[in-house]
Design a protein around this motif. Sequence first.
Motif, mmCIF file in Angstrom:
data_model
loop_
_atom_site.group_PDB
_atom_site.id
_atom_site.type_symbol
_atom_site.label_atom_id
_atom_site.label_comp_id
_atom_site.label_asym_id
_atom_site.label_seq_id
_atom_site.Cartn_x
_atom_site.Cartn_y
_atom_site.Cartn_z
ATOM 1 N N LYS A 38 0.838 -1.203 0.000
ATOM 2 C CA LYS A 38 0.000 0.000 0.000
ATOM 3 C C LYS A 38 0.877 1.260 0.000
ATOM 4 C CE LYS A 38 -3.895 1.847 2.541
ATOM 5 N NZ LYS A 38 -5.038 2.093 1.957
ATOM 6 N N ASP A 39 2.040 1.158 0.621
ATOM 7 C CA ASP A 39 2.994 2.275 0.636
ATOM 8 C C ASP A 39 3.787 2.381 -0.666
ATOM 9 O OD1 ASP A 39 2.238 3.109 3.138
ATOM 10 O OD2 ASP A 39 3.930 2.192 4.177
ATOM 11 N N ILE A 84 -3.256 2.979 9.773
ATOM 12 C CA ILE A 84 -3.247 2.691 8.334
ATOM 13 C C ILE A 84 -4.626 2.982 7.785
ATOM 14 C CG2 ILE A 84 -2.874 0.918 6.578
ATOM 15 C CD1 ILE A 84 -0.354 1.626 8.231
#
Length: 86
Positions: A38-39, A84
Amino acid sequence: MLSKICMKFHCSCDDVKGRSKQGNVADARRLFCYIMRKDGMHPNEIGKMIFRDRTTVIGAIKKTVSLLEVKDKETIEILKSLDIEI
């Protein structure tokens, strides 16, 4: 991030990088893969960090996505506690 996840799951970074299939360790590993992807990290890079191949990393990411799609409360709560965005 790995150490933060390991603290949440009460395991060590070495456990996550190792071969353990114990539930808390496997969950920590799976969420680590999801968060790193996701990063913006590539599955090959993530795999190198935890000594897995890219297909294993992709499988972990897909499993987490499917849990989020069915609104798995435990997964959502853990991700929120780690700050997150879902």
